[in-house]
Design a protein around this motif. Structure first.
Motif, PDB file in Angstrom:
ATOM      1  N   THR A 246       0.960  -1.025   0.001  1.00 53.11           N
ATOM      2  CA  THR A 246      -0.009  -0.039   0.061  1.00 53.11           C
ATOM      3  C   THR A 246       0.902   1.147  -0.014  1.00 53.11           C
ATOM      4  O   THR A 246       1.799   1.320   0.854  1.00 53.11           O
ATOM      5  CB  THR A 246      -0.843   0.134   1.195  1.00 53.11           C
ATOM      6  OG1 THR A 246      -1.553  -1.141   1.317  1.00 53.11           O
ATOM      7  CG2 THR A 246      -1.804   1.235   1.049  1.00 53.11           C
TER       8      THR A 246
ATOM      9  N   ALA B 148     -12.727   0.314   4.819  1.00 51.96           N
ATOM     10  CA  ALA B 148     -13.916   0.317   3.881  1.00 51.96           C
ATOM     11  C   ALA B 148     -14.579  -1.260   4.178  1.00 51.96           C
ATOM     12  O   ALA B 148     -13.984  -2.459   4.085  1.00 51.96           O
ATOM     13  CB  ALA B 148     -13.467   0.074   2.289  1.00 51.96           C
TER      14      ALA B 148
ATOM     15  N   ASP C  40     -20.619   0.916  -2.765  1.00 54.86           N
ATOM     16  CA  ASP C  40     -19.133   0.625  -2.184  1.00 54.86           C
ATOM     17  C   ASP C  40     -18.174   0.796  -3.094  1.00 54.86           C
ATOM     18  O   ASP C  40     -16.956   1.110  -2.579  1.00 54.86           O
ATOM     19  CB  ASP C  40     -19.291  -0.815  -1.752  1.00 54.86           C
ATOM     20  CG  ASP C  40     -20.603  -1.264  -0.983  1.00 54.86           C
ATOM     21  OD1 ASP C  40     -20.460  -0.844   0.379  1.00 54.86           O
ATOM     22  OD2 ASP C  40     -21.496  -2.111  -1.535  1.00 54.86           O
ATOM     23  N   VAL C  41     -18.266   0.725  -4.133  1.00 55.16           N
ATOM     24  CA  VAL C  41     -16.941   0.911  -5.162  1.00 55.16           C
ATOM     25  C   VAL C  41     -17.474   1.678  -6.390  1.00 55.16           C
ATOM     26  O   VAL C  41     -18.680   1.686  -7.118  1.00 55.16           O
ATOM     27  CB  VAL C  41     -16.635  -0.562  -5.611  1.00 55.16           C
ATOM     28  CG1 VAL C  41     -15.370  -0.341  -6.608  1.00 55.16           C
ATOM     29  CG2 VAL C  41     -16.575  -1.330  -4.728  1.00 55.16           C
TER      30      VAL C  41
ATOM     31  N   THR D 235     -14.513   2.965  -1.913  1.00 57.69           N
ATOM     32  CA  THR D 235     -13.483   2.451  -2.770  1.00 57.69           C
ATOM     33  C   THR D 235     -13.602   3.092  -4.024  1.00 57.69           C
ATOM     34  O   THR D 235     -14.678   3.193  -4.484  1.00 57.69           O
ATOM     35  CB  THR D 235     -13.586   0.881  -2.868  1.00 57.69           C
ATOM     36  OG1 THR D 235     -13.226   0.124  -1.770  1.00 57.69           O
ATOM     37  CG2 THR D 235     -12.388   0.513  -3.960  1.00 57.69           C
TER      38      THR D 235
ATOM     39  N   SER E  45     -11.795   5.712   1.255  1.00 56.10           N
ATOM     40  CA  SER E  45     -10.869   4.989   1.951  1.00 56.10           C
ATOM     41  C   SER E  45      -9.571   4.255   1.229  1.00 56.10           C
ATOM     42  O   SER E  45      -8.406   4.265   1.599  1.00 56.10           O
ATOM     43  CB  SER E  45     -11.716   3.897   2.887  1.00 56.10           C
ATOM     44  OG  SER E  45     -10.918   2.989   3.522  1.00 56.10           O
ATOM     45  N   GLN E  46     -10.113   3.695   0.066  1.00 52.94           N
ATOM     46  CA  GLN E  46      -9.001   2.989  -0.768  1.00 52.94           C
ATOM     47  C   GLN E  46      -9.024   3.460  -2.164  1.00 52.94           C
ATOM     48  O   GLN E  46     -10.358   3.839  -2.746  1.00 52.94           O
ATOM     49  CB  GLN E  46      -9.355   1.429  -0.740  1.00 52.94           C
ATOM     50  CG  GLN E  46      -9.316   0.938   0.819  1.00 52.94           C
ATOM     51  CD  GLN E  46      -9.653  -0.315   0.549  1.00 52.94           C
ATOM     52  OE1 GLN E  46     -10.735  -0.737  -0.188  1.00 52.94           O
ATOM     53  NE2 GLN E  46      -9.110  -1.251   1.470  1.00 52.94           N
TER      54      GLN E  46
ATOM     55  N   HIS F 236     -11.629  -9.819  -5.334  1.00 54.04           N
ATOM     56  CA  HIS F 236     -12.063  -9.051  -4.170  1.00 54.04           C
ATOM     57  C   HIS F 236     -13.766  -9.200  -4.264  1.00 54.04           C
ATOM     58  O   HIS F 236     -14.208  -9.532  -3.088  1.00 54.04           O
ATOM     59  CB  HIS F 236     -11.856  -7.398  -4.392  1.00 54.04           C
ATOM     60  CG  HIS F 236     -12.396  -6.607  -3.235  1.00 54.04           C
ATOM     61  ND1 HIS F 236     -12.359  -6.943  -1.942  1.00 54.04           N
ATOM     62  CD2 HIS F 236     -13.501  -5.591  -3.772  1.00 54.04           C
ATOM     63  CE1 HIS F 236     -13.010  -5.793  -1.526  1.00 54.04           C
ATOM     64  NE2 HIS F 236     -13.443  -5.064  -2.227  1.00 54.04           N
TER      65      HIS F 236
ATOM     66  N   LEU G 135      -9.187  -5.706  -0.539  1.00 53.38           N
ATOM     67  CA  LEU G 135      -9.001  -5.266  -1.652  1.00 53.38           C
ATOM     68  C   LEU G 135      -7.614  -5.249  -2.266  1.00 53.38           C
ATOM     69  O   LEU G 135      -7.035  -5.535  -2.992  1.00 53.38           O
ATOM     70  CB  LEU G 135      -9.685  -3.756  -1.984  1.00 53.38           C
ATOM     71  CG  LEU G 135      -9.326  -3.100  -3.474  1.00 53.38           C
ATOM     72  CD1 LEU G 135      -9.878  -4.005  -4.408  1.00 53.38           C
ATOM     73  CD2 LEU G 135     -10.018  -1.789  -3.376  1.00 53.38           C
TER      74      LEU G 135
ATOM     75  N   PHE H 146      -1.997   0.557  -5.404  1.00 51.15           N
ATOM     76  CA  PHE H 146      -3.047   0.773  -4.444  1.00 51.15           C
ATOM     77  C   PHE H 146      -2.571   1.897  -3.317  1.00 51.15           C
ATOM     78  O   PHE H 146      -1.573   1.716  -2.808  1.00 51.15           O
ATOM     79  CB  PHE H 146      -3.086  -0.458  -3.652  1.00 51.15           C
ATOM     80  CG  PHE H 146      -4.099  -0.654  -2.648  1.00 51.15           C
ATOM     81  CD1 PHE H 146      -5.475  -0.883  -3.056  1.00 51.15           C
ATOM     82  CD2 PHE H 146      -3.727  -0.474  -1.433  1.00 51.15           C
ATOM     83  CE1 PHE H 146      -6.417  -0.997  -1.918  1.00 51.15           C
ATOM     84  CE2 PHE H 146      -4.787  -0.284  -0.299  1.00 51.15           C
ATOM     85  CZ  PHE H 146      -6.268  -0.811  -0.638  1.00 51.15           C
TER      86      PHE H 146
END
Length: 726
Positions: A527, A541, A598-599, A636, A666-667, A691, A698, A722
């Motif tokens: 990360t 997340a 969510d994504v 995400t 968050s990501q 995922h 993730l 990421f």
């Protein structure tokens, strides 16, 4: 300000006001400070060279969106008029005649009196009655930027030298080095009297001091004193020249004593007098700048000779709100010097028999992470402000304010406690002396009681390997270069860790490297983050049940985008996710505002170097990162776009991936450079499978997807990274 300033400005203003009937700005407090700062950010776009058509269109659209109402304040109208006129000139230079005419038409409607009217309004905004040091640097910068432009096209009724002297004075007293240099350059061409010529030389010496050329500055000061002797009482600028001459005859002011101490290399005295100078100022950017200069003197003088001394310096920087000076001083340079002194302490303690350098190592990690906060980490992990992102201009301004926050240094013990199964690695590439560079790597691993610090003098072989593993060129890097850089960065990972999780905090020089390839092959996830503190502030997340995914794709121009969209459709058909497709930014905005997701995945072309930090070529129209920040972003965000995660070009900007994290994601997965479209589509398809189908976190799904690619394909996929909370 001094009495001579009041008399001179009063003379300039009143004489021209009688002839032009200008409504002067009496109080900057009546102006919408947020508007003025947003305008200043648009001016910054014009300052970048070369200026691209996309940047000019961005300026005009922002103006039309917010500043065409009937109730603009006089100063705001003048600034917008000047901005539009300069934008029109840039359009004309590129051959866009119609766009240039439209800019000029809008500018004339906002300031029908022409440049002379605008100049008088702007001049009154920096007059003696205004306390410029209390204002934000961008507000003052916008006024000075517009004054410089308008003066260049003013009529004969305006004495250009007098206006430029006022601009130089305001730039000097507010620490605006860039505008001071521009004012000095312009003044040197119109200073036809002995007094104006002497003042041009004086402000040139101040600019040389600000840029660190002390030898040339002393020469210019001597020249000023010689020129000043020839200025008589009949000269229009006699009083200004005499006031400055008197300041050279006394060292009573704290700032004068600080300057004298720097010239004499008396850094103890310089630190003391910079602090005294700050005490004479109210809270604000200039007081913060004095705090930073005081600590810079201590670094230059090798005065940070113990752990307690460095901690005291960090406390003073926090108390002095040092980050407020980020737009006037190079904070990263000062903190890098502090980091190098702290590493000196670590190495000295490590060489003492029976002495574990735990306190020094902890401090090195704290300073390294504070550097990461300066580079952008400070923008991440704060509650999203209401209406802060309602426009591109305000979103950009909000990000600047987040970047300017003064953070609390994060102790390694706190990082280890919150991320107990992670190896945290800080990477700083810096120049120690002329002709010498060092790579400093700080590794905090779960099994060690304190961080391990490794400082390597960069050899020719090291430098070659680092260059081969940087940016897009890394896709052609030989395996030998990858192994070399891997050994430099990851030498202190726990050898007993079977599948280490890695949180990387690279600096700007090492940010855009193929970290997916450089990380040890057995690592379970990698990360990137601007700072460990930013990661700790970010939310996780999490969601139970099938995830809701929404996406926008360029299936006409990108085969990888088509592959990614089909993979998500198949996952939806099999019941693993709920999938929504949209085809424009307004449609995406409406969907996110009225549903929970969510994504978010955006798979379109990205472009760099068009005058705006980053542009996504959405199917309906190009868009800046700020457009994403208006949205109710899900936890995400996947940006399968070139350059979406690149390092920002300037200290007060952010790229799209970091902007999404700052806005509450968050990501984020984003592109570090011009990524291969088809390879990105393949990597993301495999990531979604791990995922969304198999339930892997993730970060681990992304890592597994990269390692599962054919060996020859992996370098082309390493441009995706990421970021955020693992």
């Amino acid at each position: 300000m001094s009495s001579w300033r009041e008399r001179v400005e009063s003379r300039i203003v009143s004489a021209v006001q009688r002839r032009l009937g200008v409504e002067l700005v009496k109080d900057l407090g009546e102006v919408d400070d947020q508007d003025v700062q947003a305008i200043a950010r648009l001016y910054r776009i014009l300052d970048r060279k070369p200026v691209y058509a996309a940047a000019l269109n961005h300026i005009v659209s922002a103006v039309e969106q917010h500043y065409t109402g009937p109730s603009l304040k006089p100063l705001t109208g003048c600034l917008i008029s000047s901005l539009l006129h300069e934008t029109g000139m840039a359009f004309q230079a590129r051959g866009f005649t119609e766009e240039a005419k439209e800019c000029d038409r809008l500018a004339a409607a906002l300031a029908p009196g022409g440049p002379d009217h605008v100049i008088l309004s702007l001049l009154s905004a920096i007059s003696s009655q205004q306390e410029l040091h209390l204002l934000t640097p961008l507000t003052v910068d916008a006024v000075l930027r517009a004054l410089l432009h308008e003066t260049s096209r003013s009529g004969r009724r305006i004495r250009r030298a007098g206006i430029l002297i006022s601009v130089a004075y305001a730039a000097h007293t507010t620490g605006n080095i860039e505008r001071l240099g521009a004012a000095v350059e312009a003044l040197s061409h119109v200073a036809t009297t002995p007094g104006a010529a002497a003042l041009a030389t004086y402000y040139h010496s101040r600019h040389l001091i600000a840029t660190g050329d002390m030898e040339a500055a002393l020469t210019a000061e001597t020249q000023f004193k010689q020129q000043a002797e020839a200025v008589t009482a009949r000269d229009k600028d006699y009083k200004q020249v005499e006031f400055i001459r008197s300041s050279f005859r006394t060292t009573s002011s704290a700032m004068a004593r600080a300057s004298a101490a720097v010239r004499a290399e008396d850094y103890v005295g310089a630190a003391h007098w910079y602090e005294r100078s700050g005490e004479e100022l109210p809270a604000g950017p200039m007081r913060a700048a004095m705090c930073v200069l005081a600590e810079s003197a201590r670094v230059l003088g090798d005065l940070l000779s113990s752990v307690d001394a460095v901690r005291a310096a960090l406390s003073r920087l926090r108390a002095g709100d040092a980050f407020a000076a980020r737009s006037t001083l190079d904070l990263e340079l000062v903190l890098t010097g502090m980091l190098m002194r702290t590493v000196d302490l670590y190495e000295a303690a490590d060489q003492k028999p029976g002495r574990a350098p735990d306190a020094e190592a902890m401090l090195v990690a704290e300073v390294a992470d504070l550097l990461g906060e300066v580079r952008g980490g400070a923008a991440v992990g704060h509650p999203k402000q209401r209406d802060a992102y309602r426009s591109d201009a305000l979103a950009d301004l909000t990000l600047l304010k987040l970047l300017s926050r003064t953070p609390r240094p994060v102790a390694p013990s706190e990082v280890a406690g919150r991320l107990p199964d992670h190896h945290v690695v800080w990477v700083v590439f810096s120049g120690a002396r002329i002709g010498e560079h060092v790579l400093t790597v700080v590794t905090l691993r779960p099994s060690a009681p304190y961080p391990l610090v490794r400082r390597t003098s960069v050899s020719m072989a090291d430098g070659k390997a680092l260059a081969q593993c940087s940016d897009e060129e890394s896709e052609e890097a030989p395996e030998e270069a990858l192994r070399h850089v891997r050994s430099l960065v990851f030498a202190d990972l726990d050898p007993a860790a079977s599948a280490p999780r890695i949180l990387l905090v690279p600096d700007n020089a090492t940010w855009s490297m193929p970290w997916s390839e450089l990380a040890p092959p057995h690592s379970s996830d990698v990360t990137l983050t601007r700072s460990a503190g930013a990661t700790l502030r970010s939310r996780r997340a999490t969601r139970v049940g099938p995830k809701r995914v929404i996406g926008i794709f360029d299936e006409q121009g990108l085969r990888g985008s088509r592959k990614e969209a089909r993979a998500l459709e198949e996952l939806a058909e099999q019941g693993h996710i709920h999938f929504t497709r949209v085809h424009s930014l307004p449609e995406l905005d409406n969907a996110l505002a009225n549903g929970s997701y969510d994504v978010l995945t955006i798979s379109v072309h990205g472009t760099a170097d068009d005058g705006v930090e980053y542009r996504m070529l959405l199917p309906d129209k190009p868009s800046s990162p700020a457009a994403l920040l208006h949205l109710a972003l899900p936890p995400t965000v996947v940006l399968g776009c070139c350059w979406s995660a690149k390092s920002p070009d300037t200290p007060d900007t952010t790229a799209a991936a970091l902007s999404c994290l700052a806005a509450g994601a968050s990501q984020v997965i984003g592109g570090l450079w011009a990524i291969d479209d088809e390879m990105a589509g393949e990597l993301l398809t495999r990531t979604y499978d791990g995922h969304l189908r198999h339930g892997l976190p993730l970060a681990q799904a992304f890592r597994a997807a990269h390692l599962a690619l054919p060996r020859d394909d992996r370098p082309a996929a390493a441009g995706l990274a990421f970021m955020g909370h693992p």
